[in-house]
Design an enzyme around this catalytic site. Structure first.
Site, PDB file in Angstrom:
ATOM      1  N   LYS A  72      42.545  35.253  47.273  1.00  0.00           N
ATOM      2  CA  LYS A  72      42.716  36.027  46.046  1.00  0.00           C
ATOM      3  C   LYS A  72      43.297  35.099  44.987  1.00  0.00           C
ATOM      4  O   LYS A  72      44.381  34.540  45.150  1.00  0.00           O
ATOM      5  CB  LYS A  72      43.661  37.203  46.308  1.00  0.00           C
ATOM      6  CG  LYS A  72      43.985  37.993  45.057  1.00  0.00           C
ATOM      7  CD  LYS A  72      44.761  39.253  45.404  1.00  0.00           C
ATOM      8  CE  LYS A  72      45.181  40.005  44.162  1.00  0.00           C
ATOM      9  NZ  LYS A  72      45.937  41.214  44.492  1.00  0.00           N
ATOM     10  N   LYS A  87      38.234  37.322  46.139  1.00  0.00           N
ATOM     11  CA  LYS A  87      38.494  38.118  44.943  1.00  0.00           C
ATOM     12  C   LYS A  87      38.958  37.210  43.812  1.00  0.00           C
ATOM     13  O   LYS A  87      39.832  36.389  44.049  1.00  0.00           O
ATOM     14  CB  LYS A  87      39.580  39.133  45.290  1.00  0.00           C
ATOM     15  CG  LYS A  87      40.021  39.985  44.132  1.00  0.00           C
ATOM     16  CD  LYS A  87      41.163  40.877  44.545  1.00  0.00           C
ATOM     17  CE  LYS A  87      41.691  41.564  43.299  1.00  0.00           C
ATOM     18  NZ  LYS A  87      42.928  42.248  43.535  1.00  0.00           N
TER      19      LYS A  87
HETATM   20  C1  PBG Z   1      47.319  44.731  43.917  1.00  0.00           C
HETATM   21  C2  PBG Z   1      45.918  44.598  43.481  1.00  0.00           C
HETATM   22  C3  PBG Z   1      45.418  44.116  42.262  1.00  0.00           C
HETATM   23  C4  PBG Z   1      44.039  44.319  42.302  1.00  0.00           C
HETATM   24  C5  PBG Z   1      43.747  44.891  43.540  1.00  0.00           C
HETATM   25  N1  PBG Z   1      44.923  45.037  44.258  1.00  0.00           N
HETATM   26  C6  PBG Z   1      46.107  43.605  41.062  1.00  0.00           C
HETATM   27  C7  PBG Z   1      46.744  42.284  41.033  1.00  0.00           C
HETATM   28  O1  PBG Z   1      46.717  41.509  41.978  1.00  0.00           O
HETATM   29  O2  PBG Z   1      47.345  42.000  39.989  1.00  0.00           O
HETATM   30  C8  PBG Z   1      43.079  44.006  41.209  1.00  0.00           C
HETATM   31  C9  PBG Z   1      41.762  44.683  41.289  1.00  0.00           C
HETATM   32  C10 PBG Z   1      40.965  44.691  40.046  1.00  0.00           C
HETATM   33  O3  PBG Z   1      41.247  43.989  39.052  1.00  0.00           O
HETATM   34  O4  PBG Z   1      39.983  45.442  40.045  1.00  0.00           O
HETATM   35  N2  PBG Z   1      47.976  43.566  44.200  1.00  0.00           N
END
Ligand code: PBG
Length: 322
Positions: free
Chosen positions: A195, A248
């Site tokens: 991520k 992601k």
């Molecule tokens: C929680 C999380 C996030 C997203 C999914 N789970 C936000 C982040 O990491 O700031 C983002 C998903 C999206 O942008 O659609 N940590």
């Protein structure tokens, strides 16, 4: 291999033939539909930066899932907007928290649907970071037991898969152990393994009220310049017990999806995140792009190697899949 003019690749591109030779297919089973459940509202509320997307009240989750099932969509990931926040994110593991209530409702109504839960603290902490904070630092090891507790509370309420998204080192091992110790040895973990610290999450932060009060997430999410490091992240999570790995965002990271699939051959999910959705919707709204780009983007994510795509486009695209 033959050469032109014996070889003419256009022969198989006639309308009735090209369907047969498609190498990539998209089916409703490939999608996970995100649902934002807000404990503080009574009727559904549009998310400004995500045209066509809504936060829904806990009572509305059943209807939302029903609508999706009619379209053939049966996989969901639920995000919660809680009624209270504190320093350590206690509402994330409250047995009467927003996700816990939603899970009980959904799973009693629809035992066969797949409900994934996001295991993270940013929606539940006052500072908006994904872990416990001390002196402006997000503490890794102190966060792990809270993630374990949260995953167990989700499993107790019927979650089918738990998905840790906070990028803490050791989170998968901590959650696996917590689940196993509570008898949930059969609940799979889908780890947000690679991520990135991406700018594409900003609409989500409006949607889930999970923006941070100071700093950024670069101390725990991955540096966008790195690819080898993503392989190390994924390897670590697999060793700790991840059943499904995730990359992601999706579209700007197709290279990582492909590399991860080739290297590990593991069940792989890609998250087509909020900013990817919003930029496409904005261009369509202005008439600069046609709606077909949505299908093309989702196909590209599958073609890169994703088995599953978490996407806000699922409902609008599913009718076009035949
Ligand atoms: C929680 C999380 C996030 C997203 C999914 N789970 C936000 C982040 O990491 O700031 C983002 C998903 C999206 O942008 O659609 N940590």
């Amino acid at each position: 291999m033959a050469e032109f003019p014996k070889l003419r690749l256009r022969r198989l591109r006639k309308p009735n033939l090209r369907k047969i030779f498609r190498e990539t297919r998209l089916t409703p089973e490939n999608f996970i539909v995100p649902i934002f459940v807000d404990e503080n509202i009574k009727s559904k509320k549009p998310i400004e930066s995500m045209p066509g997307y809504y936060r829904i009240p806990v009572e509305g989750a059943v209807k939302e899932v029903e609508e999706c099932l009619e379209l053939g969509l049966g996989n969901f990931i639920v995000f919660g907007i809680p009624s209270y926040k504190d320093e350590v994110g206690s509402s994330a593991f409250d047995s009467d928290g927003v996700i816990q209530k939603t899970l009980r409702k959904l799973k009693s109504e629809f035992p066969d649907v797949v409900v994934v839960t996001d295991v993270c603290l940013c929606e539940y902490t006052t500072h908006g970071h994904c872990g416990v904070v001390k002196d402006g630092e997000v503490l890794n090891d102190e966060t792990l037991p809270i993630l374990g507790k949260t995953a167990v509370s989700h499993a107790e309420c019927g979650a089918d898969i738990v998905a840790p998204s906070g990028m803490m080192d050791g989170m998968v091992a901590a959650i696996r152990k917590a689940l196993d110790d509570s008898g949930f040895t059969d609940i799979p973990i889908m780890s947000y393994a690679a991520k990135y610290a991406s700018s594409f999450y900003s609409p989500f932060r409006e949607a889930a009220e999970s923006g941070y009060k100071f700093g950024d997430r670069k101390g725990y999410q991955m540096d966008i310049h790195n690819s080898d490091e993503a392989m190390r992240e994924i390897e670590l999570d697999i060793k700790e017990g991840a059943d499904i790995i995730m990359v992601k965002p999706a579209l700007p990271y197709l290279d990582i999806i492909r590399r991860a699939k080739e290297k590990f051959g593991y069940p792989l999910a890609a998250y087509n995140v909020s900013g990817e959705y919003s930029m496409v919707k904005a261009a369509i709204e202005r008439g600069w792009l046609g709606e077909d780009v949505v299908y093309e983007i989702l196909v590209s994510i599958r073609r890169a190697g994703a088995d599953l795509i978490i996407t806000y486009h699922a409902k609008e695209v599913v009718e076009k899949l035949q």
